[in-house]
Design an enzyme around this catalytic site. Structure first.
Site, PDB file in Angstrom:
ATOM      1  CB  SER A  45      -1.142  -0.173   1.470  1.00  0.00           C
ATOM      2  OG  SER A  45      -2.072  -1.508   1.019  1.00  0.00           O
ATOM      3  N   GLY A 221      -3.045   3.715  -3.566  1.00  0.00           N
ATOM      4  CA  GLY A 221      -3.702   4.908  -4.414  1.00  0.00           C
ATOM      5  C   GLY A 221      -5.349   5.457  -3.763  1.00  0.00           C
ATOM      6  CB  CYS A 246      -7.277  -1.304   3.666  1.00  0.00           C
ATOM      7  SG  CYS A 246      -6.084   0.566   3.246  1.00  0.00           S
ATOM      8  CG  HIS A 331      -4.169  -2.845   8.007  1.00  0.00           C
ATOM      9  ND1 HIS A 331      -3.786  -3.849   6.143  1.00  0.00           N
ATOM     10  CD2 HIS A 331      -3.913  -1.210   7.295  1.00  0.00           C
ATOM     11  CE1 HIS A 331      -3.939  -3.263   4.723  1.00  0.00           C
ATOM     12  NE2 HIS A 331      -4.012  -1.812   6.106  1.00  0.00           N
ATOM     13  CD  GLU A 333      -4.156  -7.196   7.269  1.00  0.00           C
ATOM     14  OE1 GLU A 333      -3.609  -5.906   7.513  1.00  0.00           O
ATOM     15  OE2 GLU A 333      -5.334  -6.458   7.554  1.00  0.00           O
TER      16      GLU A 333
END
Length: 359
Positions: A45, A221, A246, A331, A333
């Site tokens: 990311s 992005g 996300c 996130h 994870e």
């Protein structure tokens, strides 16, 4: 050896060099995590960005073989206050400098990261580059001002072919917009039989695998740069269970008629408080995003907000009112604090089980 960090507003910060000398123009962003620099450096990311750590001491536990989030790091630069040349940790296999050199990433240390962070918070993220002390600063600043932001980041980090991660549980198609390896790990822990597909895979191809669910990954992005993906998501939502993280969260929202906007300086770090609007609990989350979903734009959609950031009240997650579809901006994870957020993967599996039982 000296090195300079130059911002598009003409600010120049003098520091010391480490890493490579592969100088590129990127968006300068800051991350407030106290640990996890290896995961940050290998998070897809961050493609096109120069990452600055606000925590001062970086590199002290080295780099190890296990904590990668991707194989090939894609950050354009790394900025720290204090760099530790000699790490001390039983898992360490190399120091940060050799890691950056191996992956052709330039770095700078011994700069005032606190002052730079305050500037970004006040003025917003901006273009920047690293350069040698003898560079023509006026020309560097002019180039920074005339350089447009990247618009095709996902195409650089998504897989270019379909591949399986076999298991014996629910069949899940993971759409890779720059997926962190820990997403695959968490799904695999729950027995999910994964098929990873490129970001531009059609809904027909995805559904040909007869998935029990579809996962939309994180990625870099502006989500509005992926209009071709929105039709795919719209077609998938009525057909299967959909979970987005996300960028995946932002794309679900856009596909359902909501809008997104660019945050002034983004949320990046492992210490962001989020409230679960369903039960009122607070979760300390790990985040990395520069765009957010416009809460007001959710009113005319089939989505409702289920998570909200406590710092700036931005949208942190939604769920569909009709179909088994939900998302999180943070996130789960990564689990920077308590393990609560990882329960979202369990919710995803529970949804797939429920849909299968009622089919």
């Amino acid at each position: 050896m000296e090195r300079l960090l130059v911002l598009e507003d003409g600010s120049v910060y003098r520091g010391k060099a480490f890493g490579s000398d592969n100088f590129r123009i990127g968006e300068l962003v800051f991350n407030t995590s106290m640990t996890g620099y290896q995961e940050i450096l290998t998070d897809n990311s961050y493609y096109g960005q120069i990452v600055m750590m606000t925590y001062p001491l970086i590199g002290n536990y080295g780099i190890n073989r296990d904590d990668y989030e991707s194989i090939d790091p894609v950050v354009f630069g790394f900025v720290v206050k204090d760099y530790c040349e000699e790490p001390s940790n039983w898992r360490s296999q190399q120091n940060l400098d050799s890691f950056l050199k191996a992956h052709n990433i330039p770095g700078i240390y011994d700069v005032d990261t606190r002052a730079i962070t305050l500037k970004i918070r006040e003025e917003g993220t901006m273009r920047a580059t690293l350069c040698n002390p003898d560079a023509d600063i006026d020309k560097v600043v002019e180039t920074l001002k005339n350089t447009d932001y990247l618009h095709d980041q996902v195409s650089h980090v998504s897989t270019n072919k379909i591949y399986p991660v076999p298991n014996t549980g629910k069949k899940v198609v993971l759409i890779d917009f720059g997926a962190k390896l820990n997403i695959i790990r968490e799904l695999s822990k729950r027995g999910c039989d994964l098929i990873v597909v490129p970001y531009n895979t059609s809904s027909e191809t995805i559904m040909s695998f007869h998935p029990d669910g579809v996962m939309l990954s994180n990625g870099p992005g502006n989500p509005e740069d992926l209009p071709e993906v929105l039709d795919t998501i719209r077609e998938l939502i009525p057909q299967t269970v959909v979970f987005g993280i996300c960028l995946g969260h932002q794309l679900i929202s856009l596909a359902c008629g909501a809008k997104t906007y660019k945050l002034k300086f983004g949320h990046r770090g492992g210490n962001h408080p989020v409230i679960n609007l369903t039960n009122g609990t607070i979760e300390i989350t790990s985040q990395n995003h520069g765009y957010a979903v416009d809460i007001d734009s959710l009113k005319d959609t089939q989505l409702e907000m289920v998570y909200q950031a406590l710092n700036d009240k931005s949208c942190e997650g939604v769920k569909h009112k009709q179909y088994p579809c939900f998302s999180a901006q943070f996130h789960p994870e990564a689990s920077a604090g308590p393990q609560d957020s990882r329960l979202l993967f369990d919710i995803f599996v529970d949804m797939m089980n429920e849909v299968s039982e009622n089919a």
